[in-house]
Scaffold this motif. Structure first.
Motif, PDB file in Angstrom:
ATOM      1  N   TYR A  89     -19.478 -29.022 -20.692  1.00  0.00           N
ATOM      2  CA  TYR A  89     -19.929 -28.861 -19.316  1.00  0.00           C
ATOM      3  C   TYR A  89     -21.451 -28.729 -19.314  1.00  0.00           C
ATOM      4  O   TYR A  89     -22.002 -27.858 -19.992  1.00  0.00           O
ATOM      5  N   THR A 120     -17.327 -34.159 -11.947  1.00  0.00           N
ATOM      6  CA  THR A 120     -18.435 -33.255 -11.618  1.00  0.00           C
ATOM      7  C   THR A 120     -18.017 -32.345 -10.471  1.00  0.00           C
ATOM      8  O   THR A 120     -17.624 -32.814  -9.405  1.00  0.00           O
ATOM      9  N   MET A 126     -21.768 -29.225 -11.916  1.00  0.00           N
ATOM     10  CA  MET A 126     -21.481 -29.158 -13.353  1.00  0.00           C
ATOM     11  C   MET A 126     -20.713 -30.404 -13.782  1.00  0.00           C
ATOM     12  O   MET A 126     -19.607 -30.672 -13.332  1.00  0.00           O
ATOM     13  N   LYS A 175     -19.940 -24.625 -22.627  1.00  0.00           N
ATOM     14  CA  LYS A 175     -20.310 -24.605 -21.217  1.00  0.00           C
ATOM     15  C   LYS A 175     -21.745 -24.112 -21.087  1.00  0.00           C
ATOM     16  O   LYS A 175     -22.054 -22.958 -21.377  1.00  0.00           O
ATOM     17  N   ASN A 234     -18.708 -32.835 -16.530  1.00  0.00           N
ATOM     18  CA  ASN A 234     -17.671 -32.529 -17.525  1.00  0.00           C
ATOM     19  C   ASN A 234     -17.360 -33.771 -18.353  1.00  0.00           C
ATOM     20  O   ASN A 234     -17.261 -34.881 -17.833  1.00  0.00           O
TER      21      ASN A 234
END
Length: 417
Positions: free
Chosen positions: A309, A226, A243, A389, A245
């Motif tokens: 993401y 993250t 974010m 994403k 991942n």
């Protein structure tokens, strides 16, 4: 002490129901009738389930179009709102009942009130029998100790909606609100702690529905992955987010019609979160329907490896639904034309307020969501590619894969607000 008056009425009502005459049937006749009833019941449940899905997106569009929602996240529980309104319809009659059925997308030529009640009984039984999940749904009714509801109204709530019953003194507005808020807070594991900010002392009944869900991802995100990243709220605005991942084999679908990429993140159960990343948000939210969800879930047959993401976020929403529901055709219940005579013999009852609050927390381990709806009744006198994403506005659905029941629905414009 608080429950005695209402529970007493439920007991009386149960005696009344049990005391009705029975016509004796032979075994063959009995089996034929049982089979016919089972088929009819399954069909009714299917019709009500379809209606609930339709209502989910109708209500979403109405909320999205509302001035108060512009530039804000949207998140709510269609299941909570429809359950509360279905319970209210038990006590509605005439045009008020017709408007509630129509607004809830129930086909009154195919469904009776009893069909709807039995369907919600099945839905609530299923929701609360899911032992693998930390999840619960239910209803409650708080009745003023000077108000006398019809026993058959309370009995239907108890039998079909598993309603908890309490007697309160609504003239003590602050104390009554505290009592209701503490009940909802307990039922939603502390997530909805202030459903009602105030109460009109003329309130005679408060009908509550609540829903709570907590699930762990089938594959969890590694917190070490993250990182701080940008989330594009719009063309001119960026905010910094945590974010998360994940790289894994996941189910996705690219809906060309809606120019939207759909990702399914399964929980370690039959529930999933669907994340929808559109090229143009308005195209998705104006067209999305239950058929799209069905199409996506059926098309997701082969998982592919993706790097995903997703922002870590926590949001809370609050809605006053009077105007929204009125714009959906449910007008009479709010004014002098309300016909709630199925609740009580007392004249002049109307819905004074419908409020809804919801929360959603998404982190590396899973998601936690809760919502509650309150209906206050008073006297009228008174988102192709391998990298996905989610760094711009996206929609989210939490659904049960087998029934496609939509527990929660929303749009994340800014994960930081």
């Amino acid at each position: 002490m608080m429950m005695r008056a209402v529970v007493g009425l439920w007991v009386l009502s149960a005696v009344i129901c049990v005391g009705r005459g029975h016509h004796h049937l032979g075994h063959d006749d009995d089996k034929t009738v049982q089979d016919t009833v089972a088929d009819g019941s399954a069909n009714s449940v299917s019709l009500v389930n379809e209606a609930n899905q339709e209502f989910s997106f109708r209500l979403y569009r109405q909320l999205a179009a509302h001035a108060d929602s512009q530039g804000k996240n949207i998140f709510f529980s269609p299941a909570s709102v429809s359950t509360a309104l279905a319970a209210l319809s038990v006590g509605a009659q005439g045009e008020t009942h017709r408007q509630l059925f129509s607004g809830l997308a129930f086909n009154s030529s195919l469904l009776t009130q009893t069909d709807v009640d039995q369907a919600f009984q099945r839905f609530l039984q299923r929701a609360n029998n899911t032992s693998q999940e930390d999840a619960s749904e239910g209803t409650a009714v708080f009745v003023d100790n000077g108000f006398k509801p019809k026993p058959e109204f309370l009995q239907t709530l108890k039998q079909s909606y598993f309603t908890d019953g309490f007697s309160v003194d609504f003239s003590q507005a602050t104390e009554s609100a505290d009592t209701i808020n503490k009940y909802v807070e307990e039922k939603t594991n502390g997530k909805i702690d202030q459903l009602l900010e105030s109460l009109d002392p003329n309130t005679v009944m408060c009908l509550i529905s609540y829903i709570y869900y907590k699930g762990k991802w089938a594959t969890q995100f590694d917190p070490k992955l993250t990182k701080q990243d940008d989330f594009n709220v719009d063309e001119n605005t960026k905010v910094s987010v945590d974010m998360m991942n994940l790289e894994d084999r996941l189910h996705t679908y690219h809906d060309r019609e809606l120019n939207t990429m759909v990702l399914q993140l399964p929980f370690n159960s039959s529930y999933s979160m669907l994340l929808m990343l559109p090229d143009v948000m308005a195209t998705l939210e104006n067209a999305i329907s239950p058929n799209h969800v069905t199409k996506w879930l059926k098309a997701m047959t082969r998982p592919r490896r993706h790097e995903v993401y997703i922002p870590k976020f926590s949001i809370k929403t609050s809605y006053k639904l009077n105007d929204v529901l009125s714009e959906m055709g449910m007008t009479d219940m709010f004014g002098g034309r309300a016909n709630l005579r199925g609740i009580s013999e007392e004249q002049g009852l109307a819905v004074s307020k419908v409020v809804h609050k919801a929360t959603l927390d998404v982190d590396e381990t899973g998601a936690e969501a809760a919502a509650s709806t309150a209906i206050l009744i008073g006297r009228t006198s008174d988102l192709p590619g391998d990298v996905l994403k989610f760094n711009r506005p996206f929609m989210v659905i939490i659904t049960e894969r087998n029934t496609e029941k939509i527990l929660f629905l929303g749009k994340i414009i800014n994960p930081t607000i």
